[in-house]
Motif scaffolding. Structure first.
Motif, PDB file in Angstrom:
ATOM      1  N   LEU A 240       0.833  -1.209   0.000  1.00 18.90           N
ATOM      2  CA  LEU A 240       0.000   0.000   0.000  1.00 18.90           C
ATOM      3  C   LEU A 240       0.865   1.255   0.000  1.00 18.90           C
ATOM      4  N   ILE A 241       1.938   1.231   0.785  1.00  8.26           N
ATOM      5  CA  ILE A 241       2.830   2.393   0.862  1.00  8.26           C
ATOM      6  C   ILE A 241       3.553   2.606  -0.467  1.00  8.26           C
ATOM      7  N   GLU A 242       4.017   1.499  -1.055  1.00 13.23           N
ATOM      8  CA  GLU A 242       4.709   1.593  -2.341  1.00 13.23           C
ATOM      9  C   GLU A 242       3.756   2.067  -3.445  1.00 13.23           C
ATOM     10  N   ASP A 243       2.526   1.531  -3.462  1.00 15.91           N
ATOM     11  CA  ASP A 243       1.542   1.934  -4.477  1.00 15.91           C
ATOM     12  C   ASP A 243       1.150   3.396  -4.336  1.00 15.91           C
ATOM     13  N   ALA A 244       1.299   3.940  -3.118  1.00 16.69           N
ATOM     14  CA  ALA A 244       0.991   5.357  -2.897  1.00 16.69           C
ATOM     15  C   ALA A 244       2.159   6.259  -3.281  1.00 16.69           C
ATOM     16  N   GLY A 245       3.226   5.660  -3.794  1.00 17.06           N
ATOM     17  CA  GLY A 245       4.372   6.436  -4.268  1.00 17.06           C
ATOM     18  C   GLY A 245       5.268   6.960  -3.155  1.00 17.06           C
ATOM     19  N   LEU A 246       5.271   6.274  -2.015  1.00 20.63           N
ATOM     20  CA  LEU A 246       5.977   6.796  -0.846  1.00 20.63           C
ATOM     21  C   LEU A 246       7.314   6.113  -0.581  1.00 20.63           C
ATOM     22  N   LYS A 247       7.652   5.110  -1.355  1.00 21.56           N
ATOM     23  CA  LYS A 247       8.908   4.407  -1.131  1.00 21.56           C
ATOM     24  C   LYS A 247      10.073   5.385  -1.275  1.00 21.56           C
ATOM     25  N   GLY A 248      10.921   5.483  -0.265  1.00 25.44           N
ATOM     26  CA  GLY A 248      12.058   6.394  -0.289  1.00 25.44           C
ATOM     27  C   GLY A 248      11.758   7.779   0.247  1.00 25.44           C
ATOM     28  N   LEU A 249      10.492   8.057   0.575  1.00 24.10           N
ATOM     29  CA  LEU A 249      10.124   9.370   1.106  1.00 24.10           C
ATOM     30  C   LEU A 249      10.820   9.605   2.445  1.00 24.10           C
ATOM     31  N   SER A 250      11.289  10.837   2.677  1.00 23.71           N
ATOM     32  CA  SER A 250      11.984  11.123   3.929  1.00 23.71           C
ATOM     33  C   SER A 250      11.427  12.372   4.602  1.00 23.71           C
ATOM     34  N   VAL A 251      11.535  12.381   5.903  1.00 28.59           N
ATOM     35  CA  VAL A 251      11.273  13.562   6.732  1.00 28.59           C
ATOM     36  C   VAL A 251      12.448  13.668   7.692  1.00 28.59           C
ATOM     37  N   GLY A 252      13.228  14.727   7.546  1.00 21.16           N
ATOM     38  CA  GLY A 252      14.439  14.830   8.348  1.00 21.16           C
ATOM     39  C   GLY A 252      15.330  13.633   8.107  1.00 21.16           C
ATOM     40  N   ASP A 274      10.790  13.222  13.729  1.00 26.48           N
ATOM     41  CA  ASP A 274      10.912  12.924  12.293  1.00 26.48           C
ATOM     42  C   ASP A 274      10.172  11.628  11.963  1.00 26.48           C
ATOM     43  N   ILE A 275      10.390  10.617  12.781  1.00 29.53           N
ATOM     44  CA  ILE A 275       9.781   9.301  12.534  1.00 29.53           C
ATOM     45  C   ILE A 275       8.263   9.383  12.665  1.00 29.53           C
ATOM     46  N   ILE A 276       7.792  10.075  13.693  1.00 30.50           N
ATOM     47  CA  ILE A 276       6.350  10.188  13.916  1.00 30.50           C
ATOM     48  C   ILE A 276       5.698  11.028  12.821  1.00 30.50           C
ATOM     49  N   ASP A 277       6.352  12.110  12.400  1.00 29.41           N
ATOM     50  CA  ASP A 277       5.805  12.936  11.315  1.00 29.41           C
ATOM     51  C   ASP A 277       5.735  12.140  10.015  1.00 29.41           C
ATOM     52  N   LEU A 278       6.761  11.336   9.749  1.00 22.75           N
ATOM     53  CA  LEU A 278       6.755  10.501   8.547  1.00 22.75           C
ATOM     54  C   LEU A 278       5.654   9.446   8.654  1.00 22.75           C
ATOM     55  N   MET A 279       5.489   8.867   9.824  1.00 18.46           N
ATOM     56  CA  MET A 279       4.411   7.905  10.044  1.00 18.46           C
ATOM     57  C   MET A 279       3.059   8.524   9.695  1.00 18.46           C
ATOM     58  N   LYS A 280       2.800   9.724  10.211  1.00 18.13           N
ATOM     59  CA  LYS A 280       1.511  10.389   9.977  1.00 18.13           C
ATOM     60  C   LYS A 280       1.318  10.715   8.499  1.00 18.13           C
ATOM     61  N   LEU A 281       2.391  11.129   7.835  1.00 16.33           N
ATOM     62  CA  LEU A 281       2.312  11.441   6.411  1.00 16.33           C
ATOM     63  C   LEU A 281       1.985  10.181   5.606  1.00 16.33           C
ATOM     64  N   VAL A 282       2.617   9.081   5.948  1.00 15.35           N
ATOM     65  CA  VAL A 282       2.337   7.812   5.277  1.00 15.35           C
ATOM     66  C   VAL A 282       0.891   7.388   5.528  1.00 15.35           C
ATOM     67  N   ASP A 288      -5.778   8.369   1.884  1.00 16.85           N
ATOM     68  CA  ASP A 288      -6.362   9.169   0.790  1.00 16.85           C
ATOM     69  C   ASP A 288      -6.409   8.373  -0.509  1.00 16.85           C
ATOM     70  N   LYS A 289      -5.407   7.543  -0.739  1.00 16.95           N
ATOM     71  CA  LYS A 289      -5.312   6.831  -2.016  1.00 16.95           C
ATOM     72  C   LYS A 289      -6.029   5.483  -2.016  1.00 16.95           C
ATOM     73  N   SER A 290      -6.137   4.857  -0.850  1.00 17.74           N
ATOM     74  CA  SER A 290      -6.692   3.499  -0.815  1.00 17.74           C
ATOM     75  C   SER A 290      -7.888   3.329   0.116  1.00 17.74           C
TER      76      SER A 290
END
Length: 301
Positions: A240-252, A274-282, A288-290
């Motif tokens: 699901l994360i990969e299909d949402a185009g998030l693979k490799g996405l970074s925050v800090g 950083d980890i929690i913000d990235l979690m929420k973004l994912v 939204d996508k699935s």
């Protein structure tokens, strides 16, 4: 009562080397980040653990229990209570026929190895899981088709008032990454497992195969907490994360692993925020996508 006073009250019961004020929890968690605990207590055996729990309960001091810290993230603000670290000293193990008795501080990989040495099969899946046995029972850890619920006969635990409790497997309420210990505040002090007799060479071969598979497909060279999200029913979190185009996405300093999208890694200098913000973004992007909301497997404190 502040933690310095608790420290002084614990001194008659806990070795001084096992008491640490303002302890950096990044040193005790696999993410290698996060704030400090006001007081870290590292009992050297079950008797010290019992004494610490009894005193903390009597003084009405908030505390939490951690094992190897491989599924835990402390927020940057830290933890104002006491962290009880169950590890070395609470890690005895013995084998009697097909039954393994072990204390919660032993590494799950060490239990798996001991089983192999006694030609016992059923814990091969656990050979590469970096957590402690207690943590593995707490969350019903699993991998490659195996789970802790498959081998556990019973557990021993203590309540926060010091009362002991023996639980048979059917009262542990095991589910996907779930057990009764997440609901009842009991502290695991012993685990009894039953395994089948097998061929030692075949067991060892299977363990090597799974470790090779893990090393090839998972970002084991970076600090992480393993699979960050629980598997949603009917889906795979990484897909699901990969299909949402998030693979490799970074925050800090935190990044969705380019190797396996189900992992959030600390590439260097990541804060817990950083980890929690990235979690929420994912979570939001995948939803939204699935239309699927991902829930963290990691315990955030």
């Amino acid at each position: 009562m502040n933690q310095k006073e608790i420290y002084e009250k614990l001194l008659p019961y806990i070795q001084e080397s096992g008491l640490h004020l303002d302890a950096p929890m990044r040193e005790y968690t696999s993410f290698r980040t996060g704030g400090n605990a006001a007081l870290l207590v590292k009992p050297s055996g079950l008797s010290e653990l019992f004494s610490a729990v009894e005193l903390l309960n009597r003084e009405k001091c908030p505390f939490i229990v951690i094992g190897n810290g491989s599924n835990t993230l402390f927020r940057d603000e830290g933890y104002e209570g006491v962290v009880l670290h169950v590890g070395g000293g609470i890690d005895r193990i013995r084998v009697e026929g097909n039954v393994i008795f072990a204390e919660p501080g032993i590494l799950l990989s060490a239990v798996s190895k001991k089983a192999m040495e006694h030609s016992l099969t059923g814990l091969e899946f656990a050979a590469g899981i970096p957590g402690s046995l207690g943590g593995a029972v707490y969350m019903n850890a699993g991998a490659y088709g195996g789970e802790m619920k498959d081998v556990i006969i019973s557990t021993a635990s203590i309540k926060r008032n010091g009362m002991m409790k023996d639980r048979k497997a059917d009262s542990l309420h095991f589910g996907y990454r779930k057990s009764v210990f997440q609901e009842n505040d009991e502290i695991i002090i012993g685990v009894k497992m039953y395994l089948q007799t097998g061929d030692q060479e075949e067991i060892q071969k299977r363990m090597r195969e799974l470790n090779t598979k893990r090393n090839e497909k998972q970002p084991v060279s970076f600090p992480s907490a393993g699979s960050f999200f629980k598997r949603p029913e009917g889906h795979f979190a990484g897909r699901l994360i990969e299909d949402a185009g998030l693979k490799g996405l970074s925050v800090g300093g935190a990044r969705v692993s380019p190797m396996h999208a189900g992992f959030i890694i600390n590439e260097g200098g990541a804060t817990a925020a950083d980890i929690i913000d990235l979690m929420k973004l994912v979570q939001q992007t995948v939803y939204d996508k699935s239309g699927v909301m991902l829930n963290p497997e990691v315990r955030i404190i």
